[in-house]
Enzyme design. Structure first.
Site, PDB file in Angstrom:
ATOM      1  N   GLY A   1     -25.237   3.649  -3.106  1.00  0.00           N
ATOM      2  CA  GLY A   1     -23.625   3.837  -4.619  1.00  0.00           C
ATOM      3  C   GLY A   1     -23.346   3.577  -5.387  1.00  0.00           C
TER       4      GLY A   1
ATOM      5  N   GLY B   1     -26.650   1.854   1.516  1.00  0.00           N
ATOM      6  CA  GLY B   1     -26.150   2.385   0.189  1.00  0.00           C
ATOM      7  C   GLY B   1     -26.237   1.655  -0.760  1.00  0.00           C
TER       8      GLY B   1
ATOM      9  N   LYS C   1       0.547  -1.437  -0.007  1.00  0.00           N
ATOM     10  CA  LYS C   1      -0.079   0.252  -0.256  1.00  0.00           C
ATOM     11  C   LYS C   1       0.767   0.860  -0.265  1.00  0.00           C
ATOM     12  CE  LYS C   1      -3.985   1.242   0.554  1.00  0.00           C
ATOM     13  NZ  LYS C   1      -5.264   0.303  -0.818  1.00  0.00           N
TER      14      LYS C   1
HETATM   15  P1  NAD Z   1     -20.003   5.079  -3.173  1.00  0.00           P
HETATM   16  O1  NAD Z   1     -19.558   5.599  -2.112  1.00  0.00           O
HETATM   17  O2  NAD Z   1     -20.353   4.751  -3.877  1.00  0.00           O
HETATM   18  O3  NAD Z   1     -21.205   4.341  -2.279  1.00  0.00           O
HETATM   19  C1  NAD Z   1     -21.233   4.532  -0.783  1.00  0.00           C
HETATM   20  C2  NAD Z   1     -22.757   4.800  -0.398  1.00  0.00           C
HETATM   21  O4  NAD Z   1     -23.454   5.073   1.201  1.00  0.00           O
HETATM   22  C3  NAD Z   1     -23.195   6.072  -0.945  1.00  0.00           C
HETATM   23  O5  NAD Z   1     -24.102   6.848  -1.509  1.00  0.00           O
HETATM   24  C4  NAD Z   1     -23.085   7.467   0.244  1.00  0.00           C
HETATM   25  O6  NAD Z   1     -24.240   7.838  -0.005  1.00  0.00           O
HETATM   26  C5  NAD Z   1     -24.332   5.919   0.848  1.00  0.00           C
HETATM   27  N1  NAD Z   1     -24.372   5.939   2.687  1.00  0.00           N
HETATM   28  C6  NAD Z   1     -23.138   7.008   3.362  1.00  0.00           C
HETATM   29  N2  NAD Z   1     -23.419   6.347   4.397  1.00  0.00           N
HETATM   30  C7  NAD Z   1     -24.492   5.811   4.835  1.00  0.00           C
HETATM   31  C8  NAD Z   1     -25.878   5.021   5.708  1.00  0.00           C
HETATM   32  N3  NAD Z   1     -24.951   5.470   6.830  1.00  0.00           N
HETATM   33  N4  NAD Z   1     -26.759   4.307   5.145  1.00  0.00           N
HETATM   34  C9  NAD Z   1     -26.693   4.326   4.340  1.00  0.00           C
HETATM   35  N5  NAD Z   1     -26.135   4.827   3.382  1.00  0.00           N
HETATM   36  C10 NAD Z   1     -25.366   5.791   3.512  1.00  0.00           C
HETATM   37  O7  NAD Z   1     -18.936   3.756  -2.670  1.00  0.00           O
HETATM   38  P2  NAD Z   1     -18.723   2.493  -3.279  1.00  0.00           P
HETATM   39  O8  NAD Z   1     -17.636   2.425  -4.013  1.00  0.00           O
HETATM   40  O9  NAD Z   1     -19.988   1.806  -3.843  1.00  0.00           O
HETATM   41  O10 NAD Z   1     -17.933   1.606  -1.842  1.00  0.00           O
HETATM   42  C11 NAD Z   1     -19.147   1.542  -1.179  1.00  0.00           C
HETATM   43  C12 NAD Z   1     -18.498   0.471  -0.197  1.00  0.00           C
HETATM   44  O11 NAD Z   1     -17.594  -0.869  -0.667  1.00  0.00           O
HETATM   45  C13 NAD Z   1     -17.592   0.843   0.581  1.00  0.00           C
HETATM   46  O12 NAD Z   1     -16.961   0.234   2.340  1.00  0.00           O
HETATM   47  C14 NAD Z   1     -16.200   1.019  -0.516  1.00  0.00           C
HETATM   48  O13 NAD Z   1     -15.046  -0.028   0.325  1.00  0.00           O
HETATM   49  C15 NAD Z   1     -16.123  -0.371  -0.719  1.00  0.00           C
HETATM   50  N6  NAD Z   1     -15.561  -1.519  -1.915  1.00  0.00           N
HETATM   51  C16 NAD Z   1     -15.374  -0.898  -3.026  1.00  0.00           C
HETATM   52  C17 NAD Z   1     -15.007  -1.185  -4.516  1.00  0.00           C
HETATM   53  C18 NAD Z   1     -15.335  -0.897  -5.449  1.00  0.00           C
HETATM   54  O14 NAD Z   1     -14.777  -1.261  -5.999  1.00  0.00           O
HETATM   55  N7  NAD Z   1     -15.611   0.698  -5.228  1.00  0.00           N
HETATM   56  C19 NAD Z   1     -14.193  -2.093  -4.092  1.00  0.00           C
HETATM   57  C20 NAD Z   1     -14.462  -3.059  -3.015  1.00  0.00           C
HETATM   58  C21 NAD Z   1     -15.184  -2.275  -1.198  1.00  0.00           C
END
Ligand code: NAD
Length: 356
Positions: free
Chosen positions: A179, A177, A80
């Site tokens: 997202g 979530g 990292k």
């Molecule tokens: P993102 O920011 O696009 O989506 C997260 C969503 O959660 C947002 O829309 C946010 O508004 C919502 N949110 C935040 N707090 C909340 C709550 N208390 N209640 C309900 N909704 C809430 O992020 P993402 O890329 O979708 O990632 C989500 C998770 O997955 C993170 O933990 C990230 O580390 C993990 N992750 C993502 C990837 C990837 O490829 N993007 C890979 C591995 C792990």
């Protein structure tokens, strides 16, 4: 913090400090373990309160990558990079090129990628100075849909193990979530005719997107998502959402989603879930789709092969669930055992000399 004590305790190989006077680049790279191959892990930019906070974060995240990469069946170790600074002001072409030169100086022992506050555009600058970077523009692309595909297969495995059938259409889901990864997961579940999907979200823009794209899904209050009477709870937002407060009120029989660091305390909350009969799909195994995706950039990227590799999360999780049952340990622990077994076995078969 005594860094050498910490490194000795958790078997770290290398910790590198670097600084570039011209651009103000300041950071550390940590290589945790290269038993299986070069270390790979993203570059994160964060305004850490202290140098020790930055180093500890880097050490912790690098070790996490060792287990994630090992459990994902990749020939990669864990590493990292964290850069200390305000992401809204420090970034420039020269800043990332200076980083690329430090990465190059490690001679392939570490491969970098995107992480919090870095983008494909930043990786392209790094690439001007080194080949040891993945997640480039026009290659593996947005990791979120492929991460969600992995989680979809992981949920199927959990359903199979817990209820005997992996037919998505028989069950109900609560997605925390909506997202990038949450919405992609919802689309896979709907494609497979999920019986009912509830979701929680705090960002009005993402709620609007959900209402437009997936009007049949039901929005619930963020505080009520844990106590819904559903089969699967899928964390797709924050970390540490499985904790002393939420586990006792959880009604689902499965916790499986995209989020990282789901367990507030791995040992305590892994055990609490097990004792309540809730099957937990370890985060670093179920959400490995993104790293599997970028790994393929190192070997002539081919989307079909990536999808086949991501589908293997299904069998991998079933094996981890079986280890958990056979050894009577919680599933997070079983996943660590699974990753360590792979590292130890591959190290052992490399003992003899073979000319190549
Ligand atoms: P993102 O920011 O696009 O989506 C997260 C969503 O959660 C947002 O829309 C946010 O508004 C919502 N949110 C935040 N707090 C909340 C709550 N208390 N209640 C309900 N909704 C809430 O992020 P993402 O890329 O979708 O990632 C989500 C998770 O997955 C993170 O933990 C990230 O580390 C993990 N992750 C993502 C990837 C990837 O490829 N993007 C890979 C591995 C792990």
């Amino acid at each position: 913090m005594n860094k050498f004590d910490y490194m000795e305790r958790y078997g770290y190989e290398q910790l590198i400090y670097f600084h570039d006077k011209t651009t103000g680049l300041k950071g550390v790279t940590c290589i945790h373990d290269t038993t299986l191959g070069p270390s790979l892990g993203g570059t994160r930019i964060w305004n850490y309160e202290s140098e020790d906070d930055a180093v500890l974060d880097c050490l912790r995240l690098a070790r996490g990558m060792t287990y994630k990469n090992a459990a994902a069946g990749l020939n990669l170790g864990g590493g990292k990079t964290v850069l200390i600074g305000d992401a809204s002001t420090v970034k420039s072409e020269a800043y990332f090129r200076a980083l690329g030169r430090y990465v190059q100086s490690l001679n392939g022992r570490y491969i970098t990628a995107e992480d919090v506050n870095t983008t494909t555009k930043d990786m392209d600058y790094i690439h001007m100075e080194t080949d040891y970077v993945v997640g480039l523009e026009g290659k593996s692309g947005n990791p979120s849909p492929i991460t969600a595909l992995g989680a979809f297969h992981g949920i199927r495995a959990a359903l199979k193990f817990r209820f005997g059938s992996d037919d998505i259409s028989r069950y109900t889901y609560a997605i925390q979530g909506a997202g990038e990864t949450g919405r992609a997961l919802i689309s896979y579940l709907l494609e497979a005719n999920a019986k009912k999907i509830y979701y929680s979200e705090i960002n009005p823009k993402n709620i609007q997107k959900m209402e437009k794209e997936f009007p049949d899904c039901e929005l619930v209050d963020p505080d009520n998502i844990y106590s819904l009477d559903v089969d699967v709870f899928a964390p797709c937002a924050l970390g540490a959402v499985m904790n002393d407060k939420t586990i006792p009120i959880l009604k689902s029989k499965i916790v499986a989603g995209n989020a990282n660091n789901v367990l507030s305390d791995e040992e305590r909350h892994g055990l609490m879930l097990k004792e309540r009969g809730i099957l937990y799909a370890p985060d670093f195994v179920i959400n490995a789709g993104g790293v599997i995706n970028v790994y393929h950039e190192l070997h002539n990227y081919n989307r079909e092969r990536v999808i086949k590799d991501v589908e293997k999360i299904y069998d991998r999780l079933l094996e981890i669930f079986r280890i958990s049952e056979a050894e009577n340990v919680h599933t997070q622990k079983a996943a660590l055992v699974y990753a360590e077994n792979r590292m130890n076995t591959i190290a052992a078969i490399h003992r003899n000399y073979i000319r190549r």
